[in-house]
Motif scaffolding. Structure first.
Motif, PDB file in Angstrom:
ATOM      1  N   LEU A  96       0.830  -1.206   0.000  1.00 40.70           N
ATOM      2  CA  LEU A  96       0.000   0.000   0.000  1.00 40.70           C
ATOM      3  C   LEU A  96       0.863   1.254   0.000  1.00 40.70           C
ATOM      4  O   LEU A  96       0.610   2.207  -0.754  1.00 40.70           O
ATOM      5  CB  LEU A  96      -0.924  -0.015   1.216  1.00 40.70           C
ATOM      6  CG  LEU A  96      -1.763   1.249   1.447  1.00 40.70           C
ATOM      7  CD1 LEU A  96      -2.668   1.522   0.256  1.00 40.70           C
ATOM      8  CD2 LEU A  96      -2.581   1.118   2.731  1.00 40.70           C
ATOM      9  N   ILE A  97       1.887   1.277   0.810  1.00 40.21           N
ATOM     10  CA  ILE A  97       2.766   2.449   0.895  1.00 40.21           C
ATOM     11  C   ILE A  97       3.500   2.678  -0.419  1.00 40.21           C
ATOM     12  O   ILE A  97       3.566   3.803  -0.929  1.00 40.21           O
ATOM     13  CB  ILE A  97       3.749   2.271   2.061  1.00 40.21           C
ATOM     14  CG1 ILE A  97       2.999   2.387   3.393  1.00 40.21           C
ATOM     15  CG2 ILE A  97       4.879   3.295   1.992  1.00 40.21           C
ATOM     16  CD1 ILE A  97       3.819   2.006   4.598  1.00 40.21           C
ATOM     17  N   LEU A  98       4.039   1.616  -0.990  1.00 44.22           N
ATOM     18  CA  LEU A  98       4.764   1.760  -2.255  1.00 44.22           C
ATOM     19  C   LEU A  98       3.834   2.197  -3.382  1.00 44.22           C
ATOM     20  O   LEU A  98       4.225   2.974  -4.257  1.00 44.22           O
ATOM     21  CB  LEU A  98       5.450   0.441  -2.613  1.00 44.22           C
ATOM     22  CG  LEU A  98       6.677   0.095  -1.762  1.00 44.22           C
ATOM     23  CD1 LEU A  98       7.124  -1.335  -2.041  1.00 44.22           C
ATOM     24  CD2 LEU A  98       7.816   1.066  -2.031  1.00 44.22           C
TER      25      LEU A  98
ATOM     26  N   VAL B 158      11.310  -0.055   4.240  1.00 47.05           N
ATOM     27  CA  VAL B 158      10.799  -0.006   2.868  1.00 47.05           C
ATOM     28  C   VAL B 158      10.803   1.427   2.344  1.00 47.05           C
ATOM     29  O   VAL B 158      11.030   1.658   1.145  1.00 47.05           O
ATOM     30  CB  VAL B 158       9.403  -0.630   2.760  1.00 47.05           C
ATOM     31  CG1 VAL B 158       8.313   0.290   3.278  1.00 47.05           C
ATOM     32  CG2 VAL B 158       9.088  -1.007   1.310  1.00 47.05           C
ATOM     33  N   LEU B 159      10.590   2.404   3.214  1.00 44.57           N
ATOM     34  CA  LEU B 159      10.646   3.794   2.764  1.00 44.57           C
ATOM     35  C   LEU B 159      12.070   4.197   2.402  1.00 44.57           C
ATOM     36  O   LEU B 159      12.284   4.963   1.455  1.00 44.57           O
ATOM     37  CB  LEU B 159      10.074   4.719   3.841  1.00 44.57           C
ATOM     38  CG  LEU B 159       8.551   4.658   4.000  1.00 44.57           C
ATOM     39  CD1 LEU B 159       8.101   5.451   5.217  1.00 44.57           C
ATOM     40  CD2 LEU B 159       7.859   5.173   2.742  1.00 44.57           C
ATOM     41  N   ARG B 160      13.041   3.684   3.121  1.00 48.03           N
ATOM     42  CA  ARG B 160      14.439   3.945   2.749  1.00 48.03           C
ATOM     43  C   ARG B 160      14.756   3.300   1.404  1.00 48.03           C
ATOM     44  O   ARG B 160      15.465   3.885   0.574  1.00 48.03           O
ATOM     45  CB  ARG B 160      15.366   3.423   3.840  1.00 48.03           C
ATOM     46  CG  ARG B 160      15.337   4.256   5.120  1.00 48.03           C
ATOM     47  CD  ARG B 160      16.114   3.606   6.239  1.00 48.03           C
ATOM     48  NE  ARG B 160      16.104   4.426   7.450  1.00 48.03           N
ATOM     49  CZ  ARG B 160      16.460   3.989   8.644  1.00 48.03           C
ATOM     50  NH1 ARG B 160      16.864   2.727   8.797  1.00 48.03           N
ATOM     51  NH2 ARG B 160      16.410   4.788   9.692  1.00 48.03           N
TER      52      ARG B 160
ATOM     53  N   LEU C  47      10.398  -4.633  -4.355  1.00 41.75           N
ATOM     54  CA  LEU C  47      10.874  -4.837  -2.983  1.00 41.75           C
ATOM     55  C   LEU C  47      11.205  -6.307  -2.749  1.00 41.75           C
ATOM     56  O   LEU C  47      12.231  -6.624  -2.128  1.00 41.75           O
ATOM     57  CB  LEU C  47       9.810  -4.380  -1.984  1.00 41.75           C
ATOM     58  CG  LEU C  47      10.169  -4.531  -0.509  1.00 41.75           C
ATOM     59  CD1 LEU C  47      11.334  -3.616  -0.148  1.00 41.75           C
ATOM     60  CD2 LEU C  47       8.957  -4.226   0.370  1.00 41.75           C
ATOM     61  N   VAL C  48      10.369  -7.211  -3.238  1.00 40.54           N
ATOM     62  CA  VAL C  48      10.645  -8.642  -3.113  1.00 40.54           C
ATOM     63  C   VAL C  48      11.964  -8.981  -3.788  1.00 40.54           C
ATOM     64  O   VAL C  48      12.793  -9.722  -3.239  1.00 40.54           O
ATOM     65  CB  VAL C  48       9.495  -9.475  -3.716  1.00 40.54           C
ATOM     66  CG1 VAL C  48       9.881 -10.952  -3.808  1.00 40.54           C
ATOM     67  CG2 VAL C  48       8.230  -9.329  -2.872  1.00 40.54           C
TER      68      VAL C  48
ATOM     69  N   THR D  67       5.712  11.191  -1.085  1.00 43.64           N
ATOM     70  CA  THR D  67       7.087  10.757  -1.345  1.00 43.64           C
ATOM     71  C   THR D  67       7.613   9.976  -0.146  1.00 43.64           C
ATOM     72  O   THR D  67       7.146  10.166   0.991  1.00 43.64           O
ATOM     73  CB  THR D  67       8.020  11.967  -1.580  1.00 43.64           C
ATOM     74  OG1 THR D  67       8.128  12.718  -0.362  1.00 43.64           O
ATOM     75  CG2 THR D  67       7.486  12.858  -2.691  1.00 43.64           C
ATOM     76  N   PRO D  68       8.596   9.103  -0.361  1.00 44.96           N
ATOM     77  CA  PRO D  68       9.200   8.403   0.772  1.00 44.96           C
ATOM     78  C   PRO D  68       9.752   9.359   1.825  1.00 44.96           C
ATOM     79  O   PRO D  68       9.637   9.101   3.022  1.00 44.96           O
ATOM     80  CB  PRO D  68      10.323   7.585   0.112  1.00 44.96           C
ATOM     81  CG  PRO D  68       9.871   7.374  -1.287  1.00 44.96           C
ATOM     82  CD  PRO D  68       9.145   8.625  -1.658  1.00 44.96           C
TER      83      PRO D  68
END
Length: 272
Positions: A88-90, A122-124, A136-137, A99-100
């Motif tokens: 969801l965040i991505l 994940v934000l980094r 990300l995976v 933005t991150p």
């Protein structure tokens, strides 16, 4: 508004009001209230009490509404799994709704947020170019888990006069990894665009590996493929097995015979 002027739209209701793409139901309505308020519950309304509500609001909007970043982080933290929270965040960052960096700044103020550590990481990663859950995976379960070199991410290139982005580029070895979820790759025009991008890379003597959601089910197979191609293209390192049952082997990738054997990939592990 129900519960008086100090109630603010929050949670999924706020995300829906901001126009963030997602399956946001019209009911229940999510409201944030000051922590000291004690109210009677009403059907169709979900109440969340906050100690610093005034510091979470967006200016002087009417009706009052929490900032998008606050709503996004709190909704993500309530997702049933960590993967769902991070996706969801991505997705919100990919939509360019936030933005991150802004989310990291907000996260500093939400000290007790569930899954805070995973969301911070994940934000980094998103700050470094990761734009989707599939990317990300790949970063965590393929590249990092198996000791592969670090790719450059979201690299801008020109193909036939059009600007494209390459998901992962191992530039010293001329190897590209594209990660294709259904979104953005399902229609015919998008498939033709992907073909043109891969063909243009081949003209420039670059190899493209393309993975879909099967990556999540067998990241070790993907790591073995990427390691084999990187080795064939001159990578001097060795992949690292991520577990005792990992199908990646650190030994045997260096010789030309081993390279050929590794590059002859089994059909069961090819990307669709």
């Amino acid at each position: 508004m129900a519960y008086g002027p100090d109630a603010a739209l929050g949670g999924e209701t706020a995300l829906r009001r901001y126009g963030l793409d997602g399956d946001w139901a019209a009911e229940p309505v999510w409201l944030d209230l000051p922590h000291h308020r004690r109210v009677r519950r009403q059907p169709g309304i979900v109440i969340r009490r906050c100690r610093d509500l005034d510091g979470r609001l967006l200016g002087s909007r009417e009706p009052p509404i929490v900032r998008l970043e606050v709503a996004l982080l709190t909704v993500a933290s309530r997702r049933p799994t960590t993967d769902a929270a991070l996706a969801l965040i991505l997705d919100a960052c990919r939509q360019r709704r936030t933005t991150p960096r802004r989310l990291l700044e907000e996260l500093d103020r939400l000290r007790n947020l569930p899954r805070r550590r995973a969301i911070t990481q994940v934000l980094r990663d998103a700050n470094a170019g990761v734009e989707s859950w599939l990317e990300l995976v790949y970063l965590e379960r393929v590249e990092r888990a198996h000791g592969l070199p670090t790719a450059s991410r979201q690299i801008v290139a020109s193909v036939g006069g059009a600007t494209v982005r390459r998901d992962c580029l191992y530039d010293p070895y001329g190897v590209i990894v594209e990660l294709d979820g259904r979104t953005g790759h399902a229609d015919v025009a998008s498939q033709w665009r992907d073909m043109a991008r891969d063909n243009a890379a081949a003209v420039d003597a670059m190899v493209t590996l393309r993975f879909g959601y099967q990556l999540a089910g067998d990241p070790c197979a993907a790591a073995a493929q990427v390691a084999a191609v990187l080795t064939h293209r001159g990578w001097p390192g060795h992949p690292t097995p991520c577990s005792p049952t990992c199908t990646v082997r650190a030994e045997g990738l260096g010789s030309p015979t081993a390279r050929k054997r590794r590059i002859a990939l089994p059909s069961s592990s090819r990307a669709d």
